[in-house]
Design a protein around this motif. Sequence first.
Motif, PDB file in Angstrom:
ATOM      1  N   TYR A 214       0.846  -1.185   0.000  1.00 31.08           N
ATOM      2  CA  TYR A 214       0.000   0.000   0.000  1.00 31.08           C
ATOM      3  C   TYR A 214       0.891   1.247   0.000  1.00 31.08           C
ATOM      4  CZ  TYR A 214      -2.949  -3.817   1.611  1.00 31.08           C
ATOM      5  OH  TYR A 214      -3.561  -5.025   1.739  1.00 31.08           O
ATOM      6  N   LYS A 215       0.731   2.139   0.980  1.00 35.35           N
ATOM      7  CA  LYS A 215       1.518   3.366   1.041  1.00 35.35           C
ATOM      8  C   LYS A 215       2.797   3.178   1.858  1.00 35.35           C
ATOM      9  CE  LYS A 215       1.638   7.732  -0.222  1.00 35.35           C
ATOM     10  NZ  LYS A 215       1.753   8.077  -1.651  1.00 35.35           N
ATOM     11  N   GLY A 216       2.991   2.008   2.424  1.00 32.09           N
ATOM     12  CA  GLY A 216       4.164   1.758   3.237  1.00 32.09           C
ATOM     13  C   GLY A 216       3.791   1.309   4.633  1.00 32.09           C
ATOM     14  N   VAL A 217       4.736   1.405   5.557  1.00 29.39           N
ATOM     15  CA  VAL A 217       4.489   0.981   6.934  1.00 29.39           C
ATOM     16  C   VAL A 217       4.559   2.188   7.861  1.00 29.39           C
ATOM     17  CG1 VAL A 217       5.506  -1.284   6.465  1.00 29.39           C
ATOM     18  CG2 VAL A 217       6.908   0.500   7.500  1.00 29.39           C
ATOM     19  N   ASP A 218       3.902   2.085   8.989  1.00 37.23           N
ATOM     20  CA  ASP A 218       3.949   3.127  10.017  1.00 37.23           C
ATOM     21  C   ASP A 218       5.411   3.436  10.352  1.00 37.23           C
ATOM     22  OD1 ASP A 218       4.053   4.051  12.936  1.00 37.23           O
ATOM     23  OD2 ASP A 218       1.900   4.137  12.541  1.00 37.23           O
ATOM     24  N   GLN A 219       5.752   4.715  10.412  1.00 39.00           N
ATOM     25  CA  GLN A 219       7.136   5.126  10.630  1.00 39.00           C
ATOM     26  C   GLN A 219       7.716   4.567  11.918  1.00 39.00           C
ATOM     27  OE1 GLN A 219       9.129   6.792   8.517  1.00 39.00           O
ATOM     28  NE2 GLN A 219      10.827   6.601   9.985  1.00 39.00           N
ATOM     29  N   ARG A 220       6.894   4.303  12.907  1.00 39.50           N
ATOM     30  CA  ARG A 220       7.396   3.767  14.166  1.00 39.50           C
ATOM     31  C   ARG A 220       8.009   2.384  14.006  1.00 39.50           C
ATOM     32  NH1 ARG A 220       1.897   5.540  17.124  1.00 39.50           N
ATOM     33  NH2 ARG A 220       1.196   4.920  15.042  1.00 39.50           N
ATOM     34  N   VAL A 221       7.540   1.640  13.012  1.00 35.63           N
ATOM     35  CA  VAL A 221       8.161   0.354  12.690  1.00 35.63           C
ATOM     36  C   VAL A 221       9.586   0.582  12.202  1.00 35.63           C
ATOM     37  CG1 VAL A 221       8.092  -1.622  11.115  1.00 35.63           C
ATOM     38  CG2 VAL A 221       5.969  -0.772  12.148  1.00 35.63           C
ATOM     39  N   ARG A 222       9.744   1.552  11.327  1.00 38.36           N
ATOM     40  CA  ARG A 222      11.060   1.840  10.764  1.00 38.36           C
ATOM     41  C   ARG A 222      12.014   2.354  11.840  1.00 38.36           C
ATOM     42  NH1 ARG A 222       9.562   4.643   4.937  1.00 38.36           N
ATOM     43  NH2 ARG A 222      11.802   4.314   4.574  1.00 38.36           N
ATOM     44  N   ASP A 223      11.484   3.154  12.729  1.00 37.19           N
ATOM     45  CA  ASP A 223      12.325   3.742  13.779  1.00 37.19           C
ATOM     46  C   ASP A 223      12.793   2.713  14.807  1.00 37.19           C
ATOM     47  OD1 ASP A 223      11.986   6.216  12.592  1.00 37.19           O
ATOM     48  OD2 ASP A 223      10.374   6.850  13.952  1.00 37.19           O
TER      49      ASP A 223
END
Length: 231
Positions: free
Chosen positions: A119-128
Motif C-alpha cells: 500500500y503506502k508503506g508501513v507506520d514510521q514507528r516500525v522503521r524507527d
Amino acid sequence: MRIDIVTALPGLVAGPLEHSILRRAAQKGLVDVRVHDLRDYTTDRHRQVDDYPFGGGAGMVLKPEPIFACIEAIQQEAEAAGAPVDEVIYLTPDGEVFDQEMANRLSLRRHLVLLAGHYKGVDQRVRDALITREVSIGDYVLSGGELPALVLVDAIVRLLPGVLGDATSALSDSFQDRLLDAPVYTRPAEFRGMTVPDVLRSGDHPRIEAWRDAERLKKTRERRPDLLSRP
C-alpha cells in the motif's frame, strides 16, 4: 541460513520459493525460508493490517501492531534457539540501492528478516524501532515489497556455499568485480550462419580467459561506464 519474510500478501512470495535454485537450496538444508502472514498477528475480528494515514492523503498504511508482534516473535524464537536475528530489512523505494556487494555481505549472515511493505508503506514507528537496514531494488515503485524481497532472497541464497552446482559460477557473475559478464555460447557451434568465436573452441584456456576479460571490459565500457569509475 534462515530468512523470514513478513508480508500482508503471503501468496505473492510462496510460489517462487518452490522452484529452481531456491527449492534445491531448501531441500539441501542450506537455507530455511519462512513466510509470515501479518494477518496471523492481528487481534481484531476483521484481521485488519492497514489503516488510513494520519493527516489525510491517498493510500493505506500498514499498521504497527501486527508488524511489531510478528517481528518480535521471530526475534524471541531466534534468541531462544541461540541464533539471533542479524538484520531486519525493510524493502522500500527510498532505501539503500541493492547491489552485488550488498548481496555478498548479506550472504554471510545467519538470520535475516525481510519486511515487505505494501500500500503506502508501513507506520514510521516500525522503521524507527525495528528496522536495521532499508533496501531498494531500483529507482521505481512497485505495488509492494514482496517482489523485492524475493529478489534479495534469490541473489543472496545463490551465493551460499553448496547451492550452485559449480562453486565458481557465482564468482564470475556480472558485478562481482564491477564488470559485466562476457558473452556466452553453447552448442551448436554454427546456427543460422552465426558461429561461436574460434577462441572459445581452441582449448587454449589462458587465451580464452584473456578473451573473456577483454570482452567484459569492452561491454562494461559500452553499457555501464559508471561501474569503472567507482572507487
